[in-house]
Design an enzyme around this catalytic site. Sequence first.
Site, PDB file in Angstrom:
ATOM      1  N   ARG A 151       0.816  -1.229   0.000  1.00  0.00           N
ATOM      2  CA  ARG A 151       0.000   0.000   0.000  1.00  0.00           C
ATOM      3  C   ARG A 151       0.842   1.267   0.000  1.00  0.00           C
ATOM      4  NH1 ARG A 151      -3.310  -2.935   3.758  1.00  0.00           N
ATOM      5  NH2 ARG A 151      -4.980  -3.947   2.583  1.00  0.00           N
TER       6      ARG A 151
ATOM      7  N   LYS B 177       3.044  11.383 -11.552  1.00  0.00           N
ATOM      8  CA  LYS B 177       2.182  10.494 -12.350  1.00  0.00           C
ATOM      9  C   LYS B 177       2.936   9.198 -12.590  1.00  0.00           C
ATOM     10  CE  LYS B 177      -0.878  13.512 -14.957  1.00  0.00           C
ATOM     11  NZ  LYS B 177      -1.241  14.006 -16.305  1.00  0.00           N
TER      12      LYS B 177
ATOM     13  N   GLU C  86       9.181  17.751 -25.217  1.00  0.00           N
ATOM     14  CA  GLU C  86       8.524  18.166 -23.962  1.00  0.00           C
ATOM     15  C   GLU C  86       9.078  19.516 -23.501  1.00  0.00           C
ATOM     16  OE1 GLU C  86       5.960  16.544 -22.869  1.00  0.00           O
ATOM     17  OE2 GLU C  86       6.183  14.396 -23.253  1.00  0.00           O
TER      18      GLU C  86
ATOM     19  N   LYS D 105       7.118  22.937 -14.639  1.00  0.00           N
ATOM     20  CA  LYS D 105       6.282  21.792 -14.280  1.00  0.00           C
ATOM     21  C   LYS D 105       5.947  21.826 -12.788  1.00  0.00           C
ATOM     22  CE  LYS D 105       5.103  17.065 -14.680  1.00  0.00           C
ATOM     23  NZ  LYS D 105       5.219  15.791 -15.343  1.00  0.00           N
TER      24      LYS D 105
ATOM     25  N   GLU E 101      -4.595  16.925 -11.223  1.00  0.00           N
ATOM     26  CA  GLU E 101      -5.180  17.287 -12.515  1.00  0.00           C
ATOM     27  C   GLU E 101      -6.693  17.494 -12.446  1.00  0.00           C
ATOM     28  OE1 GLU E 101      -3.095  15.555 -15.874  1.00  0.00           O
ATOM     29  OE2 GLU E 101      -4.962  15.585 -17.000  1.00  0.00           O
TER      30      GLU E 101
ATOM     31  N   ARG F 263      -3.474  21.450 -14.400  1.00  0.00           N
ATOM     32  CA  ARG F 263      -2.405  20.511 -14.767  1.00  0.00           C
ATOM     33  C   ARG F 263      -2.615  19.924 -16.168  1.00  0.00           C
ATOM     34  NH1 ARG F 263       0.773  15.891 -11.254  1.00  0.00           N
ATOM     35  NH2 ARG F 263       1.976  15.119 -13.009  1.00  0.00           N
TER      36      ARG F 263
ATOM     37  N   ASN G  29      -0.563  18.454 -20.844  1.00  0.00           N
ATOM     38  CA  ASN G  29      -0.865  17.448 -21.872  1.00  0.00           C
ATOM     39  C   ASN G  29      -1.039  18.064 -23.252  1.00  0.00           C
ATOM     40  OD1 ASN G  29      -0.904  14.825 -20.688  1.00  0.00           O
ATOM     41  ND2 ASN G  29      -2.562  15.576 -19.402  1.00  0.00           N
TER      42      ASN G  29
ATOM     43  N   HIS H 285      -0.811  15.954 -26.340  1.00  0.00           N
ATOM     44  CA  HIS H 285      -0.811  14.550 -25.922  1.00  0.00           C
ATOM     45  C   HIS H 285      -2.073  13.790 -26.334  1.00  0.00           C
ATOM     46  CE1 HIS H 285       2.673  15.845 -23.733  1.00  0.00           C
ATOM     47  NE2 HIS H 285       2.840  14.691 -23.121  1.00  0.00           N
TER      48      HIS H 285
ATOM     49  N   HIS I  23      -0.878  10.594 -27.859  1.00  0.00           N
ATOM     50  CA  HIS I  23      -1.171   9.273 -27.304  1.00  0.00           C
ATOM     51  C   HIS I  23      -1.912   8.413 -28.324  1.00  0.00           C
ATOM     52  CE1 HIS I  23      -0.816  10.538 -22.775  1.00  0.00           C
ATOM     53  NE2 HIS I  23       0.358  10.291 -23.326  1.00  0.00           N
TER      54      HIS I  23
ATOM     55  N   HIS J 273       7.514   8.430 -27.724  1.00  0.00           N
ATOM     56  CA  HIS J 273       6.507   9.293 -27.090  1.00  0.00           C
ATOM     57  C   HIS J 273       6.729  10.761 -27.483  1.00  0.00           C
ATOM     58  CE1 HIS J 273       3.749  10.807 -24.053  1.00  0.00           C
ATOM     59  NE2 HIS J 273       4.710  11.603 -23.606  1.00  0.00           N
TER      60      HIS J 273
HETATM   61  P1  NAD Z   1      12.295   5.318 -22.333  1.00  0.00           P
HETATM   62  O1  NAD Z   1      12.140   5.203 -20.890  1.00  0.00           O
HETATM   63  O2  NAD Z   1      11.809   4.204 -23.182  1.00  0.00           O
HETATM   64  O3  NAD Z   1      13.815   5.610 -22.672  1.00  0.00           O
HETATM   65  C1  NAD Z   1      14.198   5.771 -24.002  1.00  0.00           C
HETATM   66  C2  NAD Z   1      15.350   4.832 -24.400  1.00  0.00           C
HETATM   67  O4  NAD Z   1      16.576   5.368 -23.914  1.00  0.00           O
HETATM   68  C3  NAD Z   1      15.244   3.447 -23.833  1.00  0.00           C
HETATM   69  O5  NAD Z   1      15.722   2.534 -24.776  1.00  0.00           O
HETATM   70  C4  NAD Z   1      16.188   3.495 -22.634  1.00  0.00           C
HETATM   71  O6  NAD Z   1      16.678   2.244 -22.258  1.00  0.00           O
HETATM   72  C5  NAD Z   1      17.281   4.372 -23.167  1.00  0.00           C
HETATM   73  N1  NAD Z   1      18.054   5.113 -22.184  1.00  0.00           N
HETATM   74  C6  NAD Z   1      17.605   5.696 -21.058  1.00  0.00           C
HETATM   75  N2  NAD Z   1      18.579   6.426 -20.498  1.00  0.00           N
HETATM   76  C7  NAD Z   1      19.687   6.263 -21.262  1.00  0.00           C
HETATM   77  C8  NAD Z   1      20.992   6.773 -21.201  1.00  0.00           C
HETATM   78  N3  NAD Z   1      21.355   7.681 -20.288  1.00  0.00           N
HETATM   79  N4  NAD Z   1      21.878   6.383 -22.134  1.00  0.00           N
HETATM   80  C9  NAD Z   1      21.503   5.522 -23.128  1.00  0.00           C
HETATM   81  N5  NAD Z   1      20.261   5.035 -23.256  1.00  0.00           N
HETATM   82  C10 NAD Z   1      19.354   5.412 -22.326  1.00  0.00           C
HETATM   83  O7  NAD Z   1      11.537   6.632 -22.888  1.00  0.00           O
HETATM   84  P2  NAD Z   1      11.396   8.099 -22.313  1.00  0.00           P
HETATM   85  O8  NAD Z   1      11.285   8.962 -23.497  1.00  0.00           O
HETATM   86  O9  NAD Z   1      12.394   8.404 -21.280  1.00  0.00           O
HETATM   87  O10 NAD Z   1       9.987   8.053 -21.566  1.00  0.00           O
HETATM   88  C11 NAD Z   1       8.789   7.849 -22.275  1.00  0.00           C
HETATM   89  C12 NAD Z   1       7.744   7.353 -21.308  1.00  0.00           C
HETATM   90  O11 NAD Z   1       7.514   8.357 -20.319  1.00  0.00           O
HETATM   91  C13 NAD Z   1       6.411   7.079 -21.953  1.00  0.00           C
HETATM   92  O12 NAD Z   1       5.916   5.869 -21.472  1.00  0.00           O
HETATM   93  C14 NAD Z   1       5.538   8.213 -21.480  1.00  0.00           C
HETATM   94  O13 NAD Z   1       4.190   7.851 -21.398  1.00  0.00           O
HETATM   95  C15 NAD Z   1       6.121   8.483 -20.127  1.00  0.00           C
HETATM   96  N6  NAD Z   1       5.868   9.834 -19.622  1.00  0.00           N
HETATM   97  C16 NAD Z   1       5.401   9.931 -18.356  1.00  0.00           C
HETATM   98  C17 NAD Z   1       5.175  11.181 -17.810  1.00  0.00           C
HETATM   99  C18 NAD Z   1       4.743  11.308 -16.383  1.00  0.00           C
HETATM  100  O14 NAD Z   1       4.396  12.411 -15.963  1.00  0.00           O
HETATM  101  N7  NAD Z   1       4.780  10.247 -15.605  1.00  0.00           N
HETATM  102  C19 NAD Z   1       5.433  12.332 -18.567  1.00  0.00           C
HETATM  103  C20 NAD Z   1       5.916  12.183 -19.864  1.00  0.00           C
HETATM  104  C21 NAD Z   1       6.126  10.915 -20.374  1.00  0.00           C
HETATM  105  N1  GLY Z   2       3.161  14.839 -18.344  1.00  0.00           N
HETATM  106  C1  GLY Z   2       1.923  15.385 -17.920  1.00  0.00           C
HETATM  107  C2  GLY Z   2       1.795  15.541 -16.440  1.00  0.00           C
HETATM  108  O1  GLY Z   2       2.699  15.227 -15.699  1.00  0.00           O
HETATM  109  O2  GLY Z   2       0.788  15.979 -15.977  1.00  0.00           O
END
Ligand code: NAD
Ligand code: GLY
Length: 356
Positions: free
Chosen positions: A121, A143, A185, A227, A237, A241, A245, A248, A252, A265
């Site tokens: 939890r 998030k 972003e 942010k 949100e 907030r 997006n 997005h 998405h 993404h």
């Molecule tokens: P990712 O986590 O897939 O990383 C991208 C690639 O880079 C992967 O292959 C990873 O292994 C590699 N990598 C990571 N760090 C590295 C480094 N320092 N050197 C070499 N390779 C490296 O993708 P991302 O773009 O980081 O994240 C996208 C995800 O984030 C999506 O799922 C999206 O929905 C999510 N997201 C979440 C939020 C949130 O608020 N929680 C906001 C925006 C995006």
């Molecule tokens: N990436 C959108 C949020 O964090 O609200």
Amino acid sequence: MAVSKTLNVDLGERSYPVVIGRDLLGGAYELAAHVAGSTCFVVSNETVAPLYLDALTESLGAKTVKSVILPDGEAHKTLTTLSQVLDALVSARASRDTTLIALGGGVVGDIAGFAASCYMRGVDFIQAPTTLLAQVDSSVGGKTGVNHAEGKNLIGAFYQPQCVLIDTATLDTLPDRELSAGLAEVIKYGAIADADFLDWLDTHMEQLLDRDSEALAHAISRSCELKAQVVAEDEREAGRRAILNFGHTFGHAIERCQGYGDWLHGEAVAAGMLMAAELSGLPAADVTRLRELIRRARLPVEPPAIDADAMLGAMGLDKKAVGRQLRFVLLDAPGEARLSADYDEDRLAQILGAGA
Ligand code: NAD
Ligand code: GLY
């Protein structure tokens, strides 16, 4: 080491620092100070762990460090990998005072944060983001979650970390395409909340692509600042907030229709921002300027060819929709965004038709 900036995400008793600097991993920054118990569980993936797990472990001093290494990629942001993390915690008999640490990009961060929110939890967690996208966006704000075959991030929780540790040196190993995805972003923050930052991006895009340390540190800290302000106003949100997006709803849907992982993404968000800018009815010069900035960041300025009905179907599961009514983040001007259900349906059909 150099901590260039520490920001605070101001959420009352759930407030936390975002520490930004170069070469912070490896013992220079005492991450152990943010760990309440004696044991940490690092969640990483098969690409990032070989690069940075040892350095992260050094940052944790005398703490016991265990790890679970996930397969790499958006296609693995699922209930299956969530279970893999939870199974590892149970097998290790991890107790309630365990801290989970996400070491990787947004995929690892979202899975690890969600696992932390539901294991026993809720246990503490820390974000150590290693992609530009994760450093400017996904690691801040709480998030967490995983995808469902029917839609992005449909299963998850709001759950804030204890600390976000951004070591900008990890970007040295990031592939160019991923760096550009993160810039999407960064551009988003300028578009929705800070026209001056958009100007700054215009004049510094080449330095950012060349990975100039100072330029990257500024882009990261300004993005996190913007942010943090929005999240502090509206953590869950209920309203404002949603502007985070921007692009997005389209983005998405592009990811969902293309199959997760085909378009990154950030690439989908880039094309989505331009679709949203066009739906906003901004003066053509403003749309052209945004398009040019996105193009210079080496990001797509057109969506892939997807049937308009498929896009509409995917957008129907958008979390901003109320009932069957879609809502979009629209721009009143560069740097000024609002969430709205009031948009031109014909224009939307035209924009979606253009991608088909
Ligand atoms: P990712 O986590 O897939 O990383 C991208 C690639 O880079 C992967 O292959 C990873 O292994 C590699 N990598 C990571 N760090 C590295 C480094 N320092 N050197 C070499 N390779 C490296 O993708 P991302 O773009 O980081 O994240 C996208 C995800 O984030 C999506 O799922 C999206 O929905 C999510 N997201 C979440 C939020 C949130 O608020 N929680 C906001 C925006 C995006
Ligand atoms: N990436 C959108 C949020 O964090 O609200």
